[in-house]
Design a protein around this motif. Sequence first.
Motif, short mmCIF file in Angstrom:
data_model
loop_
_atom_site.label_atom_id
_atom_site.label_comp_id
_atom_site.label_asym_id
_atom_site.label_seq_id
_atom_site.Cartn_x
_atom_site.Cartn_y
_atom_site.Cartn_z
N ARG A 105 0.82 -1.21 0.00
CA ARG A 105 0.00 0.00 0.00
C ARG A 105 0.86 1.26 0.00
O ARG A 105 0.55 2.24 -0.67
CB ARG A 105 -0.93 0.01 1.22
N TRP A 108 -5.28 0.77 -12.14
CA TRP A 108 -6.70 1.13 -12.09
C TRP A 108 -7.24 1.11 -10.66
O TRP A 108 -8.34 0.62 -10.42
CB TRP A 108 -7.52 0.17 -12.96
N SER A 109 -6.49 1.60 -9.71
CA SER A 109 -6.90 1.51 -8.31
C SER A 109 -6.65 2.81 -7.57
O SER A 109 -5.68 3.54 -7.87
CB SER A 109 -6.12 0.39 -7.57
N LYS A 110 -7.48 3.09 -6.59
CA LYS A 110 -7.20 4.16 -5.63
C LYS A 110 -6.18 3.60 -4.65
O LYS A 110 -6.41 2.58 -4.00
CB LYS A 110 -8.47 4.57 -4.90
N GLN A 111 -5.02 4.27 -4.55
CA GLN A 111 -3.89 3.68 -3.85
C GLN A 111 -4.04 3.65 -2.33
O GLN A 111 -3.31 2.94 -1.65
CB GLN A 111 -2.60 4.41 -4.25
N GLY A 112 -5.01 4.38 -1.81
CA GLY A 112 -5.21 4.37 -0.36
C GLY A 112 -5.86 3.10 0.14
O GLY A 112 -5.83 2.80 1.33
N THR A 113 -6.45 2.33 -0.75
CA THR A 113 -7.10 1.07 -0.35
C THR A 113 -6.08 -0.06 -0.41
O THR A 113 -5.21 -0.08 -1.29
CB THR A 113 -8.28 0.75 -1.27
N ARG A 120 -12.34 4.09 -19.26
CA ARG A 120 -10.96 4.30 -18.87
C ARG A 120 -10.22 5.27 -19.78
O ARG A 120 -9.23 5.88 -19.37
CB ARG A 120 -10.22 2.95 -18.82
#
Length: 350
Positions: free
Chosen positions: A24, A31-36, A166
């Motif tokens: 993390r 393709w992701s929100k990096q906080g998750t 996208r």
Amino acid sequence: MSAAQTQPVVTEEWSTERLIDTDRRYVIRSWSKQGTPAKMAVAGGSGSWFWDTEGRRYLDFQSQLVNLNLGHQHPRLVEAIKRQAEQLCYIGPGFAERARSELAEMIADITPGDLTMSFFTTGGGAANENALRLARQITGRNKVMARYRSYHGATAGALSVTGDPRHRAGEPGVPGTVRFLDPYVYRAPSADPVVQDAYFGIGHIEEILAYEGPSTVAAIIIETVTGTNGLIYPPDGYLPALRELCDRHGIMLICDEVMAGYGRTGKWFAVDHWNVVPDILTTAKGLNSGYVPLGAMTVNTRVGDWLHENKFWGGLTYAGHPLACASGVESLRIMTEENVVENARVQGER
């Protein structure tokens, strides 16, 4: 060499919590929100199964990113990579190398029609990127027609012709993209074949082409069978009519089979169901089950003849990487000897 330098490296154990937290904090995931956090911490895999660091096993219905056609850790594929690593890990694209040449020859043997020469890339997006550039270079035209329900990769050109949401993050993108509707007859506004063709068939493409001017269009790029945007299987007659349309107007037909190729539809390639030969076929994923990054742009004789007389303005440091090509050679051998494509056909009918 000192004694300290000859000592084996001891790899410390990582807890699940440390692995996920480190991922993390330091890894950027696609393709992701990096906080998750990541979905899980994976420890290994075999065949159709993989397992996490807590020992829980998962049946991999998706084959990861629809690329592990031969499953996790196929022993012959792993051994082929080891053998190549012991012989030659890397050589530049300007040199002839056995694994690279052998894989290109094997692809020429199984691709339809006169598709014979391959440029190897690090994945499907790069294969499509080079296909688009080559089509524009050969035709001297700029526009590329592409479908709304499509995904062709995340590089600048490939994302520009991608139709799904996208592509918005990459706008305005590479100029020249013209979109058209997919032959998604399940969502047709009417059961009337005339109406279906007007909205989703070749008539629809003909109309857009007339507005744009056929002499301005370098290529039409499609996923032969749409992948992540609905698994849209084209109606009979669609691909042959599209091939005829491209021939009539001097437009290059690019079939993206990054996902559909290498047995996914019960034939080596989805175009084989309709006996259509594109000008350029792009593949990746199942080519070597993703064990080492690999993609291919395979061209027909007409394009190959052009390339013999003209410079190809494309290149990658890792084009035709020996480890990747060696895994591709062994992958095609396994698929042939273990009747993987025939099994896909039988299971598909079930």
